[in-house]
Write an enzyme that holds these catalytic residues in place. Structure first.
Site, PDB file in Angstrom:
ATOM      1  N   ASP A  72       0.823  -1.224   0.000  1.00 29.55           N
ATOM      2  CA  ASP A  72       0.000   0.000   0.000  1.00 29.55           C
ATOM      3  C   ASP A  72       0.850   1.264   0.000  1.00 29.55           C
ATOM      4  O   ASP A  72       2.051   1.239   0.303  1.00 29.55           O
ATOM      5  CB  ASP A  72      -0.978   0.015   1.183  1.00 29.55           C
ATOM      6  N   GLU A 126      -0.126  -1.194   5.525  1.00 32.34           N
ATOM      7  CA  GLU A 126       0.932  -0.861   6.479  1.00 32.34           C
ATOM      8  C   GLU A 126       0.915   0.611   6.838  1.00 32.34           C
ATOM      9  O   GLU A 126       1.337   0.994   7.924  1.00 32.34           O
ATOM     10  CB  GLU A 126       2.306  -1.229   5.876  1.00 32.34           C
TER      11      GLU A 126
END
Lengths: 367, 367
Positions: A72, A126
């Site tokens: 991400d 994350e």
């Protein structure tokens, strides 16, 4: 294949990864693509858990190395498309950490006979609250997939080793006042005006720079969100401030929290609220494992402190010594001008290729 | 009917009006109810324009008095239900200004043979941005409905005359910084931290208290909304602050704006933005009209300054001299403990009944 000369254009591969948007919670399409690539590699066992994908060799080697990276990115900032200029790639996630993913993906596809078993972990979410992490999801659903002797996170380190990491906590501060009509503010108390003291203290904050196991850390205390107001015609009686604190591995979470509360104390009154809403502990620098030590020696890698929190802390908690080693530049992470250069991409690729092909050993032939 | 003894329980009528919620933009049900009541009164010409309703006598009198009030309230604050304790009614809008509406509604239903023609104006959306005002909607669609010799607004004045009103403007302040990772904030600049200076200045602000035509005003400068933040993991590069300034009728809007810009100037840098987003001018105290002057003398009413902005300014612009006279307590408007007492309700009812029955004249019989 010779270590040090990747057959793949790693900058182009990173650009391809950047061009698949993957803001936190929207990693699906990028994960699909990575999964498809990994399933095409003979000899890899591939598992998908939610928007996380794990690929493993099962060669029965004496050691297992885990290479891990998050898929991400933070929200775009006018930098959603990849752009290559010479040996530099600009774009969201180029540094944090799609360049690291490019190295992992290329190693998975090209290093077919490693001296160690390898686990490639691509995980989601994350960049947001720790309890939403895809790595946590894996840890809870399939802890067996995360087992290994050492873990290397591809977080941006500029091709150097960053050992351990700082912890991070978010605290929500709620200050109260009393509503009134803004033509008669003296009948109430403006909660937004009360922020002046807290924000002044954050602005003047002087951070510690402790040295831990030879690595110098640098702490930080920052407001990351503010929100307050009832209507354009009302003196607001409540304001919310979200603060992020980064703390070195010489402090426990409890010590770090006590420190923040001490900084805020002069501005907090009865009825206000200061609450830890998110926490991830620091990780002590871990450089002793022979696999890591031999790679550092073989490549002459520079070793320093990791200022940002990374999932090395989570692997540490799982009992897997972990370090950060990635091609990105941490100082550019989350910035509009995020970018990555070819040289650290190839340096990391070479170091990890050496680790996978040689394990704890020396190069067997001329290099 | 004798002036001074309302046949209606005005506190109960106000409670009934409070119990029909009417936050700005959601006045429909309350307007429907008021319209129905007005249409049931013989001899009133009733017009509905959007969520505004106007009822007029058409008796061909020499003078026309406009009684006007807004139907909307600010958002509820745990006080949405009316509660009567003795001679006090608690609840959202009880002061600002459903008690004023109760007086208007009762006069419309009971004063059948006034000495002046009367226009009752019930309008929507006063508590929000001026350009959304229902009175503005009426002014644009049916200016004829607002014509009159004097206008009396039922805004909360505690049963006293408040002449003129302060102006109000809202300014949006946007401060900029540079995004960075919160573990390395020195690579960027935290826009939220920059608020400390502006909010400190607002907190320390010392307001003017000018005397205009014998009325003392008191200015104010308040933050009413703050918003900033990109993600929990990003040093924010932008913060928005909405400021409300109330200014006395001795200043033009341009002078008031210049004053606010001067207060903010030390904290504003190139690239920041300060913009007036909403403005309503002040109104000079207007007490000279014989209808108003005779009512003040007849009832011995106290005269003071109106600190809040009200639509007397809009009537002034239309060429209709206007004052505020309402039963509510302005210091309780928009507060959680908003309430109104029976005594000022009946005092206002008596004063206005006298005005409608006697016009500029004296009481003709014993009182």
């Amino acid at each position: 294949m010779t270590p040090g000369s990747p057959s793949t254009d790693l900058l182009a591969l990173t650009a391809a990864l950047v061009d698949v948007p993957s803001e936190s919670h929207a990693e699906g399409p990028l994960t699909d693509w990575i999964e498809q690539e990994l399933r095409a590699v003979p000899g890899l066992a591939v598992d998908r858990v939610g928007d996380n994908v794990v690929a493993r060799t099962t060669l029965g080697r004496a050691h297992r190395v885990v290479l891990a990276g998050h898929t991400d990115t933070v929200p775009a900032n006018g930098n959603e498309r990849a752009r290559i200029e010479g040996d530099v790639l600009w774009g969201l996630g180029s540094s944090d950490m799609k360049s690291g993913l490019a190295v992992m993906l290329d190693l998975a596809r090209t290093v077919r006979a490693p001296a160690v078993d390898v686990t490639y972990v691509f995980y989601a979410r994350e960049e947001i609250a720790a309890h939403l992490s895809g790595l946590l999801e894996l840890q809870e659903a399939r802890p067996d997939l995360l087992a290994g002797d050492v873990a290397i996170l591809g977080e941006p380190t500029g091709g150097e080793i960053e050992a351990g990491c700082q912890g991070t906590m978010r605290l929500e501060v709620v200050l109260h006042g009393a509503r009134a009509h803004p033509a008669r503010p003296w009948m109430g108390r403006n909660a937004v005006h009360r922020l002046a003291g807290v924000l002044g203290a954050l602005d003047r904050y002087e951070e510690r720079r402790p040295v831990v196991a030879g690595c110098e850390y640098r702490e930080a205390l920052q407001a990351v969100r503010v929100e307050g107001g009832v209507a354009g015609n009302v003196v607001p009686d409540e304001v919310h401030l979200l603060i992020n604190h980064r703390f070195a591995p010489d402090r426990t979470p409890a010590e770090a929290e006590a420190h923040v509360r001490e900084v805020l104390a002069p501005f907090i009154e009865d009825g206000d609220r200061v609450e830890v809403v998110d926490l991830a502990p620091a990780a002590y620098p871990a450089l002793e494992h022979p696999l890591i030590a031999s790679m550092i020696e073989r490549e002459g890698l520079v070793v320093g402190a990791k200022l940002g929190w990374t999932d090395v802390a989570r692997f540490s908690e799982l009992g897997v010594p972990a370090i950060n080693l990635g091609p990105g530049d941490a100082t550019l992470a989350h910035a509009a001008d995020e970018r990555v250069s070819r040289a650290p991409l190839e340096r990391v690729h070479r170091a990890l290729t050496g680790l996978l092909l040689l394990g704890v050993g020396e190069p067997s032939g001329p290099s």
